[in-house]
Scaffold this active site. Structure first.
Site, mmCIF file in Angstrom:
data_model
loop_
_atom_site.group_PDB
_atom_site.id
_atom_site.type_symbol
_atom_site.label_atom_id
_atom_site.label_comp_id
_atom_site.label_asym_id
_atom_site.label_seq_id
_atom_site.Cartn_x
_atom_site.Cartn_y
_atom_site.Cartn_z
ATOM 1 N N TYR B 301 34.761 16.780 40.777
ATOM 2 C CA TYR B 301 35.377 17.610 39.738
ATOM 3 C C TYR B 301 36.865 17.285 39.681
ATOM 4 O O TYR B 301 37.599 17.492 40.642
ATOM 5 C CB TYR B 301 35.153 19.080 40.091
ATOM 6 C CG TYR B 301 35.545 20.048 39.015
ATOM 7 C CD1 TYR B 301 34.605 20.480 38.084
ATOM 8 C CD2 TYR B 301 36.829 20.545 38.923
ATOM 9 C CE1 TYR B 301 34.949 21.381 37.090
ATOM 10 C CE2 TYR B 301 37.188 21.445 37.928
ATOM 11 C CZ TYR B 301 36.242 21.860 37.018
ATOM 12 O OH TYR B 301 36.577 22.750 36.026
ATOM 13 N N TYR B 356 35.092 17.165 29.240
ATOM 14 C CA TYR B 356 35.351 18.327 30.090
ATOM 15 C C TYR B 356 34.128 19.237 30.063
ATOM 16 O O TYR B 356 34.113 20.272 29.411
ATOM 17 C CB TYR B 356 36.587 19.050 29.566
ATOM 18 C CG TYR B 356 37.093 20.154 30.457
ATOM 19 C CD1 TYR B 356 37.310 19.952 31.818
ATOM 20 C CD2 TYR B 356 37.387 21.409 29.938
ATOM 21 C CE1 TYR B 356 37.795 20.967 32.624
ATOM 22 C CE2 TYR B 356 37.886 22.427 30.739
ATOM 23 C CZ TYR B 356 38.083 22.197 32.077
ATOM 24 O OH TYR B 356 38.576 23.211 32.864
#
Lengths: 140, 402
Positions: B301, B356
């Site tokens: 991430y 995203y």
């Protein structure tokens, strides 16, 4: 002209003593009555709000070149800083430095300057502990 | 540095109990004006088809807690015309939970509460941003201490938090802007080779990176994640059932979760230049009986290059503080495998250059890597690791070929 600036709720009981002290030109943080250290951020422990000398060292900083919140237009560009305070080990104070970024180094001595939160933009009428570099005079 | 600033959540071993048998996506994009609900449905439909199942076979649904517009049993039945009872869990979604959803799923599979469980996450923040609402800063702006103390001092939103972390990491370890740039460039090259990446058509060299202006010094726009619309889902079942389905199963071998005592009050985190991966990764590797040296492909991430860098260190792929030198050059390229000293990293482009989607697309990419069907395929990928991150929490998910 403070439209949109994210003002604090200075009556929130968790932080009211902080803002009240700042309005009087004092930096106060909550020290635990039982045990050691400061209750920062406030967790609800029993504390006394002790006055600090307002000096410390620059832990880190960044330079915000563009407003990332519409309310920051009047202060941008600005130096966002975390300061390690004398008298409050373990606390990093979130603040701004009223300095040009090319003068800054990590570990540099800093000192509080109580001034309007919106400095240098429009006044907000909230006084806050912002910081400047603390040029310690050479005594030799 | 003392380790009293966080801890690993105690988890029973689920090694070998969960298989990922299907993955699917709704195309990622900039502003699309698609709803999160519609994109989630499309991702779910693709994941079910990928596994060779039908909507009537699904009896479990995992979504992310506390995020508006995610999926529901009612939405599932409305889309697919089904009526079966669905086990619904809010222990799923993206970020940290894209890594820990298999842990909650394992219990449901073990007790027979569900047989085929979908974990889904959808986001429409590119459209919301265009409409002037929502976005990644909302949670922080609404949190009481942040609103009452941090925001008035300009300490908001996330780029400001992590620019300060990056400056401190540079001070403590000698990390450089060019080393952060190496992460941005490696991921952009991967996005250029990935058909689903938002930045597919936009090359980036290190020289171009260094020539870009600072947004929050020492970070540039290229150090920041995108804001996107899109959705992804993965389908979990038992390894036994998965072996009868359409695609080669991917087996969950380890899960770890780490927690920072300071939560999302990043300024107060004991080890300021670390992430809770410091706690999550060792727990996951212990559960799996694996080590970082066994991992063929890593997806982490990556809201900012510095957060990717810190997690590479904290997961044990290099010593703490040596991440800057480690990521330089072509080490993160999919083309340079572990045998050649590389660490194939965010091979779809990540949050920086793919889209995203808050990490769920990372897990989808790793599943495709282990099946051998990735766009930027890592040769002989047998072990994959996902590093999930929420700020105050992190997770490590280890997956292997069956």
């Amino acid at each position: 002209m403070t439209a949109g600036f994210p003002l604090p709720d200075t009556t929130d009981p968790r932080l009211a003593p902080f803002w009240e002290a700042a309005a009087q030109g004092e930096l106060r943080l909550p020290r635990r009555v039982h045990g050691t250290g400061f209750d920062w951020y406030p967790s609800g422990a029993e504390v006394e709000w002790v006055r600090l000398p307002g000096t410390g060292r620059l832990f880190t900083w960044s330079v915000v070149e563009r407003p990332l919140h519409s309310g920051y237009a009047g202060i941008t560009p600005y130096v966002s800083a975390l300061v390690e305070l004398d008298g409050a080990p373990g606390v990093r104070l979130v603040t701004r430095l009223l300095e040009a970024p090319d003068r800054l180094t990590i570990g540099a001595p800093v000192i509080v300057r109580f001034t309007d939160l919106g400095t240098p933009g429009p006044e907000t009428a909230v006084i806050a502990p912002l910081f400047v570099l603390h040029c310690v005079k050479d005594k030799s | 540095m003392s380790l009293d600033w966080g801890w690993a959540t105690p988890l029973e071993s689920i090694a070998g109990q969960v298989a990922i048998a299907g993955v699917g996506e709704a195309p990622a994009s900039e502003r699309s004006d698609r709803s999160a609900l519609d994109m989630a449905g499309a991702a779910i439909e693709a994941a079910i088809a990928d596994a060779g199942l039908t909507p009537a076979d699904i009896d479990g649904l995992m979504i992310q807690k506390g995020m508006a517009g995610q999926y529901s049993a009612a939405a599932f039945h409305a889309r697919f015309g089904t009526r079966q009872d669905l086990w619904v869990s809010e222990a799923g979604g993206a970020m940290t939970w894209a890594g820990t959803a298999p842990y909650a799923a394992a219990a449901a599979l073990r007790t027979g509460r569900a047989r085929h469980i979908l974990n889904v996450f959808a986001i429409d923040w590119a459209s919301q941003k265009a409409a002037g609402t929502g976005g990644p800063g909302d949670y922080h702006a609404g949190e009481r201490m942040k609103a009452g103390y941090e925001l008035p001092f300009g300490y908001y939103p996330q780029p400001v938090y992590f620019a300060g972390v990056a400056r401190r990491h540079m001070h403590e370890y000698g990390t450089t802007e060019a080393q952060l740039g190496a992460i941005a460039v490696a991921q952009r090259v991967h996005a250029n080779g990935h058909p689903g990446a938002v930045m597919r058509e936009k090359p980036l060299t290190l020289d171009q990176y260094l020539a870009r202006p600072m947004l929050v010094d020492p970070l540039r726009m290229e150090d920041f994640c995108l804001i996107s619309d899109g959705a992804a889902a993965y389908l979990m079942t038992t390894p036994e059932r998965a072996s009868d389905l359409a695609k080669p199963p991917v087996i969950v071998q380890g899960v770890g979760e780490g927690v920072s005592r300071a939560g999302t009050y990043f300024s107060q985190q004991g080890d300021f230049t670390a992430t809770p991966q410091r706690f999550a990764a060792p727990a996951a590797f212990a559960m799996a009986g694996l080590s970082p040296a066994d991992v063929d492909v890593l997806a982490v991430y990556d809201p900012f290059t510095i957060v990717a860098l810190m997690q590479i260190e904290d997961m044990g792929f290099c010593a703490k503080g040596e991440g800057g030198g480690f990521v330089a050059g072509d080490r993160l390229s999919h083309a340079r495998g572990r045998a050649k000293g590389g660490l194939p990293f965010n091979t779809h482009g990540g949050l920086l250059s793919h889209a995203y989607l808050l990490g769920i697309a990372h897990v989808v990419e790793l599943v495709r890597q282990l099946r051998g069907e990735a766009a930027n395929q890592v040769a002989d990928a047998r072990v994959a690791a996902y590093g999930g991150f929420t700020g105050g929490d992190a997770s490590t998910l280890l997956m292997v070929c069956a």
